[in-house]
Design a protein around this motif. Structure first.
Motif, PDB file in Angstrom:
ATOM      1  N   SER A   2       0.834  -1.186   0.000  1.00  0.00           N
ATOM      2  CA  SER A   2       0.000   0.000   0.000  1.00  0.00           C
ATOM      3  C   SER A   2       0.877   1.248   0.000  1.00  0.00           C
ATOM      4  N   ASN A   3       0.348   2.346  -0.509  1.00  0.00           N
ATOM      5  CA  ASN A   3       1.047   3.629  -0.426  1.00  0.00           C
ATOM      6  C   ASN A   3       0.832   4.280   0.928  1.00  0.00           C
ATOM      7  N   TYR A   4       0.221   3.577   1.868  1.00  0.00           N
ATOM      8  CA  TYR A   4      -0.148   4.140   3.158  1.00  0.00           C
ATOM      9  C   TYR A   4       0.702   3.575   4.284  1.00  0.00           C
ATOM     10  N   ALA A   5       1.999   3.483   4.084  1.00  0.00           N
ATOM     11  CA  ALA A   5       2.945   3.007   5.088  1.00  0.00           C
ATOM     12  C   ALA A   5       2.563   1.609   5.568  1.00  0.00           C
ATOM     13  N   ASP A   6       2.223   1.468   6.835  1.00  0.00           N
ATOM     14  CA  ASP A   6       1.944   0.140   7.382  1.00  0.00           C
ATOM     15  C   ASP A   6       0.450  -0.183   7.420  1.00  0.00           C
ATOM     16  N   ARG A   7      -0.378   0.660   6.826  1.00  0.00           N
ATOM     17  CA  ARG A   7      -1.822   0.407   6.802  1.00  0.00           C
ATOM     18  C   ARG A   7      -2.206  -0.387   5.566  1.00  0.00           C
ATOM     19  N   THR A   8      -3.211  -1.213   5.698  1.00  0.00           N
ATOM     20  CA  THR A   8      -3.740  -1.967   4.572  1.00  0.00           C
ATOM     21  C   THR A   8      -4.818  -1.136   3.888  1.00  0.00           C
ATOM     22  N   ALA A   9      -4.708  -1.012   2.586  1.00  0.00           N
ATOM     23  CA  ALA A   9      -5.705  -0.240   1.834  1.00  0.00           C
ATOM     24  C   ALA A   9      -7.010  -1.024   1.764  1.00  0.00           C
TER      25      ALA A   9
END
Length: 77
Positions: A2-9
């Protein structure tokens, strides 16, 4: 990934225009080569609200999101 660091999109985003797809590829995280695929949605999809509601009313970029998978049918060279 994901482009959101350690978060799952929660959504997969895709575009209906080549200009929007190029812009999305340029914004992607990582050091690898940027790639653009021709895809077909396999389920329901909706306008991407962060773009269509806030920046480009009426969805001229044809930007969408889905929680379903996308079928890759080709690649843009």
């Amino acid at each position: 990934m994901s482009n959101y660091a350690d978060r799952t999109a929660r959504y997969v985003y895709f575009a209906g225009t080549l200009d929007a797809a190029v812009w999305g590829a340029e914004l992607a995280a990582g050091d690898g080569a940027q790639r653009i695929y021709v895809v077909e949605p396999t389920g329901e999809f909706e306008d991407a609200p962060n773009l269509t509601d806030r920046k480009f009313p009426g969805n001229p970029t044809k930007s969408y999101r889905t929680q379903a998978s996308l079928k890759i049918v080709g690649a843009v060279e």
